[in-house]
Design a protein around this motif. Sequence first.
Motif, short mmCIF file in Angstrom:
data_model
loop_
_atom_site.label_atom_id
_atom_site.label_comp_id
_atom_site.label_asym_id
_atom_site.label_seq_id
_atom_site.Cartn_x
_atom_site.Cartn_y
_atom_site.Cartn_z
N ALA A 217 0.83 -1.21 0.00
CA ALA A 217 0.00 0.00 0.00
C ALA A 217 0.87 1.26 0.00
CB ALA A 217 -0.92 0.00 1.22
N LEU A 218 1.89 1.28 0.85
CA LEU A 218 2.78 2.45 0.93
C LEU A 218 3.45 2.75 -0.40
CD1 LEU A 218 4.66 2.09 4.35
CD2 LEU A 218 2.87 3.74 3.77
N ASN A 219 3.77 1.71 -1.14
CA ASN A 219 4.51 1.87 -2.38
C ASN A 219 3.62 1.88 -3.62
OD1 ASN A 219 7.64 1.63 -1.77
ND2 ASN A 219 6.60 0.20 -0.39
N SER A 220 2.31 2.01 -3.41
CA SER A 220 1.37 2.05 -4.53
C SER A 220 1.07 3.48 -4.94
CB SER A 220 0.06 1.35 -4.13
OG SER A 220 0.26 -0.01 -3.87
N ILE A 221 0.56 3.64 -6.14
CA ILE A 221 0.11 4.95 -6.56
C ILE A 221 -1.11 5.34 -5.73
CG2 ILE A 221 1.04 4.73 -8.88
CD1 ILE A 221 -1.77 3.96 -9.85
N GLU A 222 -1.38 6.61 -5.62
CA GLU A 222 -2.41 7.10 -4.70
C GLU A 222 -3.79 6.49 -4.97
OE1 GLU A 222 -4.21 11.36 -3.08
OE2 GLU A 222 -2.59 11.34 -4.54
N MET A 223 -4.14 6.30 -6.21
CA MET A 223 -5.47 5.80 -6.52
C MET A 223 -5.68 4.34 -6.09
SD MET A 223 -5.28 5.27 -10.67
CE MET A 223 -6.92 4.58 -10.74
N ARG A 224 -4.58 3.62 -5.78
CA ARG A 224 -4.70 2.22 -5.32
C ARG A 224 -4.47 2.07 -3.82
NH1 ARG A 224 -4.54 -1.46 -9.44
NH2 ARG A 224 -5.59 -2.74 -7.86
N GLN A 225 -4.09 3.14 -3.14
CA GLN A 225 -3.69 3.01 -1.74
C GLN A 225 -4.87 2.69 -0.80
OE1 GLN A 225 -1.29 6.67 -1.18
NE2 GLN A 225 0.39 5.27 -0.69
N THR A 226 -6.01 3.29 -1.04
CA THR A 226 -7.16 3.03 -0.17
C THR A 226 -7.52 1.55 -0.17
OG1 THR A 226 -8.06 5.25 -0.57
CG2 THR A 226 -9.58 3.59 0.30
N GLU A 227 -7.58 0.99 -1.37
CA GLU A 227 -7.89 -0.43 -1.52
C GLU A 227 -6.85 -1.30 -0.78
OE1 GLU A 227 -7.62 -3.82 -5.06
OE2 GLU A 227 -7.61 -1.68 -5.59
N ARG A 228 -5.59 -0.96 -0.93
CA ARG A 228 -4.53 -1.81 -0.37
C ARG A 228 -4.34 -1.60 1.13
NH1 ARG A 228 -1.05 -1.35 -6.00
NH2 ARG A 228 -2.38 -2.88 -7.06
N PHE A 229 -4.64 -0.42 1.62
CA PHE A 229 -4.63 -0.23 3.07
C PHE A 229 -5.81 -0.98 3.71
CE2 PHE A 229 -1.78 3.64 2.76
CZ PHE A 229 -0.78 3.09 3.55
N SER A 230 -6.93 -1.04 2.96
CA SER A 230 -8.08 -1.82 3.45
C SER A 230 -7.70 -3.30 3.55
CB SER A 230 -9.27 -1.66 2.50
OG SER A 230 -9.73 -0.33 2.50
N GLU A 231 -6.95 -3.79 2.58
CA GLU A 231 -6.49 -5.18 2.62
C GLU A 231 -5.49 -5.40 3.75
OE1 GLU A 231 -5.05 -5.53 -1.35
OE2 GLU A 231 -7.02 -6.00 -2.20
N THR A 232 -4.73 -4.37 4.07
CA THR A 232 -3.82 -4.44 5.21
C THR A 232 -4.60 -4.63 6.50
OG1 THR A 232 -2.22 -2.98 4.12
CG2 THR A 232 -2.02 -3.23 6.51
#
Length: 271
Positions: A217-232
């Motif tokens: 999530a930290l290393n993702s582009i901004e538009m994908r961060q919400t999704e990947r922090f949710s998975e975190t």
Amino acid sequence: MFKTRLSLITFVLILIGLSSCGRFQKLLKSNDYEEKYAMALEFFENEEYNKTLQLLDQITPIYRGTDKAQNIDFMYAQCHYGQKDYILAGYYFKRFYQSYGKSDKAEEALFLSAYSNYMDSPRYSLDQETTVNAIQELKLFISRFPNSEKVAEAKQLIDELESRLEYKAFQMAKLYLKMNDFKAAISSFSAFVKQYQMSDYHEESMFLIVKANYEYALNSIEMRQTERFSETSEAYVDFVSQFPESKFLKEADKMNNVASSYITKQVVEIK
């Protein structure tokens, strides 16, 4: 005086060696196959496997289909085993079992075929195809000879080999994480915890799923961060539900707090 005696002894030994070598070469050229068979047995008993194999190579076609064939084929496999050539030993023991399934040596041959694969199995960091083959062979042995006195040993060997595969899978997942291939790390750790639910590395793997998702999530582009922090956060919940007293909990809490704060911030901004 001492040097003279030592030189004489050395000379005599050389003569004996040359004489012995000459007799063996003469035997190889001989057409006396009974003598070759008898000498093969003698060389085998003396653990002179190379000479035994040379003689067996010559007499195997002669005795094929006879009463001696079975003993010759088994001895051939044993010679390779004695030379620690486990690839060929495994092959010839397996071939013996397939050819002489009703032999009183069939049980031993199938076990030694599996054990040869076990001995050839490399350390965890190398390709584990031989390890997988060894496990399959040992399971086949247990299935064919469930009452064998070797069953307990076979099961112990299977446990050891499966532990090696387990450790390799865990280390490979950690390597993906170290290389910052977070997607592969998440996939590998997820597969690991599913396959090895009783593993000693289960707790750490669950934690590293959280960490891999967090880093992803930290290393993702901004538009994908919400999704990947949710998975975190989802991975965190799974981890905490299974290991509420984990030694990794403090670090996992920090990552989840960052993930939760980011998600909350995004929700507020949308409103």
